[in-house]
Scaffold this motif. Structure first.
Motif, short mmCIF file in Angstrom:
data_model
loop_
_atom_site.label_atom_id
_atom_site.label_comp_id
_atom_site.label_asym_id
_atom_site.label_seq_id
_atom_site.Cartn_x
_atom_site.Cartn_y
_atom_site.Cartn_z
N TYR A 19 0.84 -1.21 0.00
CA TYR A 19 0.00 0.00 0.00
C TYR A 19 0.87 1.25 0.00
O TYR A 19 0.56 2.25 -0.65
CB TYR A 19 -0.93 0.00 1.22
N TYR A 20 1.97 1.20 0.75
CA TYR A 20 2.89 2.33 0.83
C TYR A 20 3.41 2.68 -0.56
O TYR A 20 3.41 3.84 -0.97
CB TYR A 20 4.05 1.94 1.76
N ALA A 21 3.86 1.66 -1.27
CA ALA A 21 4.44 1.89 -2.60
C ALA A 21 3.41 2.40 -3.58
O ALA A 21 3.71 3.24 -4.44
CB ALA A 21 5.07 0.60 -3.11
N ALA A 22 2.18 1.93 -3.47
CA ALA A 22 1.17 2.26 -4.48
C ALA A 22 0.39 3.53 -4.17
O ALA A 22 -0.05 4.22 -5.09
CB ALA A 22 0.19 1.09 -4.61
N PHE A 23 0.23 3.87 -2.88
CA PHE A 23 -0.75 4.91 -2.54
C PHE A 23 -0.18 6.10 -1.77
O PHE A 23 -0.90 7.07 -1.57
CB PHE A 23 -1.91 4.29 -1.75
N ARG A 24 1.07 6.04 -1.32
CA ARG A 24 1.64 7.22 -0.68
C ARG A 24 1.96 8.26 -1.75
O ARG A 24 2.54 7.92 -2.79
CB ARG A 24 2.92 6.87 0.07
N PRO A 25 1.61 9.53 -1.54
CA PRO A 25 1.97 10.56 -2.52
C PRO A 25 3.48 10.66 -2.68
O PRO A 25 4.23 10.55 -1.71
CB PRO A 25 1.39 11.85 -1.91
N ARG A 26 3.93 10.86 -3.91
CA ARG A 26 5.35 11.07 -4.18
C ARG A 26 5.73 12.50 -3.81
O ARG A 26 4.88 13.39 -3.75
CB ARG A 26 5.67 10.82 -5.66
N TYR A 27 7.01 12.71 -3.59
CA TYR A 27 7.48 14.06 -3.33
C TYR A 27 7.52 14.84 -4.64
O TYR A 27 7.71 14.28 -5.73
CB TYR A 27 8.86 14.03 -2.68
N ALA A 28 7.34 16.15 -4.53
CA ALA A 28 7.25 17.02 -5.71
C ALA A 28 8.51 16.91 -6.56
O ALA A 28 9.63 16.85 -6.03
CB ALA A 28 7.05 18.46 -5.28
N PRO A 29 8.37 16.91 -7.89
CA PRO A 29 9.56 16.89 -8.76
C PRO A 29 10.51 18.04 -8.46
O PRO A 29 11.74 17.90 -8.62
CB PRO A 29 8.96 17.02 -10.16
N GLU A 30 9.96 19.16 -8.01
CA GLU A 30 10.81 20.32 -7.70
C GLU A 30 11.81 20.02 -6.58
O GLU A 30 12.88 20.65 -6.51
CB GLU A 30 9.94 21.52 -7.29
N PHE A 31 11.48 19.06 -5.72
CA PHE A 31 12.38 18.67 -4.64
C PHE A 31 13.69 18.12 -5.23
O PHE A 31 14.79 18.51 -4.82
CB PHE A 31 11.70 17.63 -3.77
N TYR A 32 13.57 17.24 -6.21
CA TYR A 32 14.77 16.65 -6.82
C TYR A 32 15.52 17.67 -7.67
O TYR A 32 16.76 17.66 -7.70
CB TYR A 32 14.37 15.41 -7.62
N THR A 33 14.79 18.56 -8.31
CA THR A 33 15.44 19.63 -9.07
C THR A 33 16.28 20.50 -8.15
O THR A 33 17.41 20.89 -8.49
CB THR A 33 14.39 20.49 -9.80
N LEU A 34 15.74 20.80 -6.97
CA LEU A 34 16.49 21.59 -5.99
C LEU A 34 17.79 20.89 -5.59
O LEU A 34 18.87 21.51 -5.53
CB LEU A 34 15.63 21.84 -4.75
#
Length: 269
Positions: A19-34
């Protein structure tokens, strides 16, 4: 209706893994860009994901570094992470069983970044920062990613429906293992400000996420305090009651929520 715990702590987290892998929201792409921009990530660096779970951070960070060491105590989470990595043909993540207490003996080698996604609050935060000072390279950082501290965002109205049904089944306190969980009162930023990584910056990104009732229920089962192991043989009844209550609240099967990505980046002065 409140149930009595009849599981081991390992079962508690293993039951959340899919459930964690499928349903937890991902972190914003801007986080990785930073991270890429601030630390010059160019595919040559090493990073540690401490308390990695099924690799929510490790999988998204992997394309930007040479290697991610994903350290996680629960075998079920590691298995889910390996499965997801293989599914996406990601080969530069080293999945290792361990936690913040075993880290000093694990010989992970030098890393530029140590990331923790909503896991630092489970740890002895001051000691972990001291331990990380020994392995984080000059110019590196501790990076905490989360949805922000409790109370920072006004909860979506449908969250109260979830809380009401969960309380009927599991009681009013958030369980953690065979006990209960309370979020630390002192903010991570204040703990880090006393550590070797005392220069602390916080950046936030907000976006609206729309879920269906199935996605809300999957998210609820991803939480340690409402996991399938917590519910035991009442899981099916809980799911049935929660589904009915949610659809009574929102018959259009649309559940909007503002999701925050908060990045705390702590560097040496």
């Amino acid at each position: 209706m409140t149930s009595t715990p009849s599981y081991t702590p390992e079962e508690l987290f293993v039951s959340t893994a899919p459930y964690y892998a499928a349903f937890r929201p991902r972190y914003a792409p801007e986080f990785y860009t930073l991270l890429v921009d601030r630390f010059g990530l160019d595919g040559t660096q090493r990073a540690l994901d401490l308390g990695a779970g099924p690799g929510i951070i490790a999988l998204d960070l992997a394309p930007h570094v040479d290697e991610v060491i994903a350290v996680e105590p629960e075998k079920g989470m590691l298995e889910e992470g390996r499965h997801l990595a293989a599914e996406h043909d990601i080969t530069n993540i080293a999945w290792r069983e361990g936690d913040s207490t075993t880290l000093p003996a694990m010989d992970v080698g030098p890393v530029l970044l140590t990331l923790m996604g909503a896991s630092y609050h489970w740890m002895d935060r001051e000691r972990v920062a001291q331990d990380l000072d020994r392995i984080i390279e000059p110019g590196g950082a501790i990076v905490l990613a989360s949805g922000g501290a409790p109370g920072d965002l006004e909860p979506a109205p449908w969250r109260q429906v979830v809380d009401d049904v969960r309380t009927r089944y599991l009681g009013p306190q958030r369980r953690a293992g065979s006990g209960t969980y309370a979020h630390p009162k002192e903010r991570h930023q204040d703990v880090l400000a006393r550590s070797p990584f005392s220069h602390v910056d916080t950046t936030r990104w907000d976006h609206t996420l729309t879920r269906t009732v199935d996605e809300v229920i999957g998210w609820v089962f991803s939480l340690s305090y409402s996991s399938p192991a917590q519910l035991g043989d009442q899981k099916d009844a809980f799911e049935r009651d929660l589904r009915a209550a949610l659809l009574a609240f929102a018959p259009a099967d649309r559940f909007d929520e503002v999701i925050r990505t908060e990045a705390i980046i702590a560097t040496r002065p």
